[in-house]
Design a protein around this motif. Structure first.
Motif, mmCIF file in Angstrom:
data_model
loop_
_atom_site.group_PDB
_atom_site.id
_atom_site.type_symbol
_atom_site.label_atom_id
_atom_site.label_comp_id
_atom_site.label_asym_id
_atom_site.label_seq_id
_atom_site.Cartn_x
_atom_site.Cartn_y
_atom_site.Cartn_z
ATOM 1 N N VAL A 268 80.297 14.433 92.079
ATOM 2 C CA VAL A 268 80.463 13.270 91.124
ATOM 3 C C VAL A 268 79.252 12.258 91.495
ATOM 4 C CG1 VAL A 268 81.980 11.290 90.444
ATOM 5 C CG2 VAL A 268 82.900 13.404 91.373
ATOM 6 N N LEU A 269 78.764 11.844 90.178
ATOM 7 C CA LEU A 269 77.651 10.753 90.241
ATOM 8 C C LEU A 269 78.251 9.627 89.829
ATOM 9 C CD1 LEU A 269 74.599 9.807 90.615
ATOM 10 C CD2 LEU A 269 74.324 10.962 88.538
ATOM 11 N N ASP A 270 78.261 8.393 90.329
ATOM 12 C CA ASP A 270 78.400 7.039 89.720
ATOM 13 C C ASP A 270 77.253 6.286 89.691
ATOM 14 O OD1 ASP A 270 79.772 4.784 89.361
ATOM 15 O OD2 ASP A 270 80.938 4.476 91.388
ATOM 16 N N VAL A 271 77.029 6.129 88.434
ATOM 17 C CA VAL A 271 75.784 5.541 87.986
ATOM 18 C C VAL A 271 75.888 4.080 87.828
ATOM 19 C CG1 VAL A 271 73.862 5.268 86.077
ATOM 20 C CG2 VAL A 271 74.709 7.579 86.909
ATOM 21 N N GLY A 272 75.266 3.170 88.368
ATOM 22 C CA GLY A 272 75.504 1.735 88.140
ATOM 23 C C GLY A 272 76.968 1.573 88.916
ATOM 24 N N THR A 273 76.814 1.679 90.225
ATOM 25 C CA THR A 273 78.155 1.719 90.767
ATOM 26 C C THR A 273 78.996 0.319 91.207
ATOM 27 O OG1 THR A 273 79.288 2.477 92.821
ATOM 28 C CG2 THR A 273 77.217 1.672 93.227
ATOM 29 N N GLY A 274 78.287 -0.692 91.178
ATOM 30 C CA GLY A 274 78.653 -2.103 91.283
ATOM 31 C C GLY A 274 79.394 -2.035 92.600
ATOM 32 N N SER A 275 80.754 -2.106 92.805
ATOM 33 C CA SER A 275 81.407 -2.375 94.117
ATOM 34 C C SER A 275 81.715 -0.972 94.699
ATOM 35 C CB SER A 275 82.772 -3.196 93.922
ATOM 36 O OG SER A 275 83.468 -2.232 93.036
ATOM 37 N N GLY A 276 81.601 0.084 93.823
ATOM 38 C CA GLY A 276 81.839 1.289 94.143
ATOM 39 C C GLY A 276 83.195 1.971 93.937
ATOM 40 N N VAL A 277 83.875 1.112 93.018
ATOM 41 C CA VAL A 277 85.423 1.391 93.190
ATOM 42 C C VAL A 277 85.559 2.571 92.182
ATOM 43 C CG1 VAL A 277 85.586 -0.241 90.899
ATOM 44 C CG2 VAL A 277 87.646 0.337 92.495
ATOM 45 N N TRP A 278 84.826 2.989 91.339
ATOM 46 C CA TRP A 278 84.980 4.165 90.395
ATOM 47 C C TRP A 278 84.727 5.361 91.291
ATOM 48 C CZ3 TRP A 278 87.243 4.709 85.727
ATOM 49 C CH2 TRP A 278 87.646 3.328 85.035
ATOM 50 N N GLY A 279 83.532 5.359 91.897
ATOM 51 C CA GLY A 279 83.235 6.554 92.729
ATOM 52 C C GLY A 279 84.181 6.597 93.981
ATOM 53 N N ALA A 280 84.894 5.340 94.394
ATOM 54 C CA ALA A 280 85.633 5.577 95.583
ATOM 55 C C ALA A 280 87.012 6.279 94.960
ATOM 56 C CB ALA A 280 85.862 4.372 96.017
ATOM 57 N N ALA A 281 87.202 5.981 93.859
ATOM 58 C CA ALA A 281 88.734 6.536 93.270
ATOM 59 C C ALA A 281 88.550 8.212 93.112
ATOM 60 C CB ALA A 281 88.909 5.885 91.917
ATOM 61 N N PHE A 282 87.471 8.526 92.520
ATOM 62 C CA PHE A 282 87.256 10.078 92.425
ATOM 63 C C PHE A 282 87.052 10.648 93.908
ATOM 64 C CE2 PHE A 282 86.693 8.940 88.180
ATOM 65 C CZ PHE A 282 86.990 9.986 87.370
#
Length: 495
Positions: free
Chosen positions: A317-331
């Motif tokens: 999974v690639l989280d582009v413009g992750t910010g706090s990382g919350v979306w990538g962490a959910a995945f």
């Protein structure tokens, strides 16, 4: 026994005042000062004016005019006829024809920058920069107002003149520590003033404004939260609410010069300037980190949606413009073998590391420092690519090439997930998305799009299947090459 939840209507209204009300006032004031209303016809036989023609008549930037117009359509003050153009609503034309009402409107914008000094006025209880700001607030909220031509005119004036003042009252109450004190116990005004080190008369005006908002009340000489405010803003939730207010103030000066930005494309808050962007995005990442836990629960709903379309076991999974990382962490939490790459600038990634450590995701994570528009994403590298609220931060002319690179980087059966605000097909709502789009314009960023606009960008790069889905916060657009089955979840219908 737990207390009953706050009224959804009250929560929505207070969040609007803290986040979007000043955007609304800015749009109405800029439309009036630019002469936009005067360019539009109304009534039987009126001829719609196209966006291009309106921008030309105003000598203004096309996208800036559109960013102002669209909220006015959403509010019903301007009408949009698809394929033809814009008209002035007949009731708007009627009250704007009233000379005394127009005079009241002309007097308001001059207060925009003075209003930002309300904390100082409350502290000293006197004029600031030679302006009686407390008197202005009294006249606006605590004393009888001049009669408007009709109820619709009063609504216009309320949004035009009072909404940005309401926002500043909440900002001031938070900055001075008043909201925190109101959580604790009912207290007499003068005792509150002594504890906050502010002038009693100045505090009295502020409390009166908060009372008009349904936030504060006086009972037996003591001030406290109203029942509705106490349900929403307890000791746990108040910090969450107050975190949004500095973000609103970051745009205050820029909105005070919105007309200048539309006419001259001069941006007082230019997020295409690297140093300005670094400061604002770093502050934003810090604020989002403060509410990481609640957003993680909501982001996991998106991971569940994707999990209905394809397995996330072993997925890259690639989280582009992750910010706090919350979306990538959910995945990353969706399956024990999922690997997530978090792409952002170094100062933003610094805020991501502690969350990954706490969630024990470090071993399955990669922090990638880079600019999302210039990095090489490779070919067939990722099973899922996430774009969390990043599209509005990118220049519109960069999007075709950006999506082409992302499509190339997806494996067969790969999914692109875009989260954030989604406009209706006619771009006439929802209002919070239109106010967000206006904020993006005034800071020289990108645009907020509708699903057809996304589909027009995604289809040419091979992502021919795209649908929108409702999430607990905002919406997501999911796109692929037509090689993945859609979940048994209702998509957002075309608007």
């Amino acid at each position: 026994m737990s207390k009953p939840p706050a009224s959804p209507a009250f929560v929505q209204q207070l969040n609007f005042l803290g986040r979007d009300a000043s955007n609304e006032s800015a749009a109405l004031q800029a439309a009036f000062s630019l002469g936009l209303f005067g360019q539009l016809s109304a009534g039987p036989g009126a001829w719609p004016l196209s966006l291009d023609s309106l921008a030309e008549h105003l000598g203004a930037n096309r996208r800036g005019v559109r960013a102002i117009l669209e909220p006015l359509v959403g509010l019903g003050f301007v009408l949009f006829q698809e394929g033809q153009g814009y008209l002035l609503a007949e009731d708007t034309a009627a009250f704007l024809a009233d000379a005394s009402f127009r005079a009241r409107l002309r007097a308001v914008p001059d207060w925009w920058h003075v209003v930002a000094k309300l904390p100082e006025a409350v502290r000293i209880g006197a004029a600031v920069d030679g302006r009686d700001l407390l008197g202005w607030f009294r006249a606006l909220f605590l004393e009888p107002s001049p009669a408007a031509p009709n109820a619709r005119a009063e609504e216009f004036f309320d949004r035009y003149a009072r909404n940005f003042a309401r926002t500043q009252a909440l900002v001031t109450a938070a900055e001075l520590g008043l909201l925190t004190r109101l959580v604790e116990t009912a207290t007499p005004r003068d005792e509150l003033a002594a504890g906050l080190k502010v002038h009693p008369e100045g505090l009295g005006v502020l409390l009166g404004v908060l009372a008009s908002l349904g936030v504060a009340r006086e009972e037996a000489g003591r001030w406290s939260f109203t029942e509705a405010a106490a349900r929403m803003l307890d000791a746990t939730s108040l910090p969450y609410f107050q975190r949004a207010l500095p973000a609103t103030m970051a745009y205050w000066e820029a909105f005070g010069h919105l007309g200048e930005a539309v006419r001259e494309q001069r941006f007082r808050l230019d997020l295409r300037d690297p140093e300005t962007a670094r400061r604002i995005y770093q502050e934003n990442a810090s604020r989002i980190s403060g509410i990481f836990g609640s957003h993680l629960r909501l982001s996991r709903k998106a991971a569940e949606l994707v999990g209905q379309m394809r397995s996330l076991s072993g997925a890259r999974v690639l989280d582009v413009g992750t910010g706090s990382g919350v979306w990538g962490a959910a995945f990353g939490l969706a399956a024990p073998t999922t690997h997530v790459t978090y792409l952002d600038s170094v100062h933003v990634l610094d805020a991501v590391r502690p969350h990954l450590t706490k969630l024990k995701l470090e071993a399955r994570s990669r922090l990638w420092e880079g600019d999302c528009l210039s990095v090489d994403y490779g070919e067939a590298e990722y099973d899922v690519i996430l774009l969390p609220q990043i599209i509005p931060a990118l220049p519109p002319d960069a999007l075709p090439g950006f999506f082409a690179k992302l499509a190339r980087a997806l494996k067969p059966g790969g999914l692109l997930l875009i989260s954030g605000y989604l406009l209706t097909d006619r771009r006439d709502g929802p209002l919070d998305a239109l106010y967000f789009a206006l904020r993006r314009y005034v800071s020289n960023e990108g645009d907020v799009l509708s699903l057809p606009e996304f589909q027009a960008l995604l289809s040419p790069v091979g992502l021919t299947a795209a649908r929108a889905f409702d999430m607990p916060i905002q919406q997501v657009v999911v796109a692929h090459r037509g090689d993945v089955a859609w979940p048994e979840v209702a998509a957002v219908p075309a608007a």
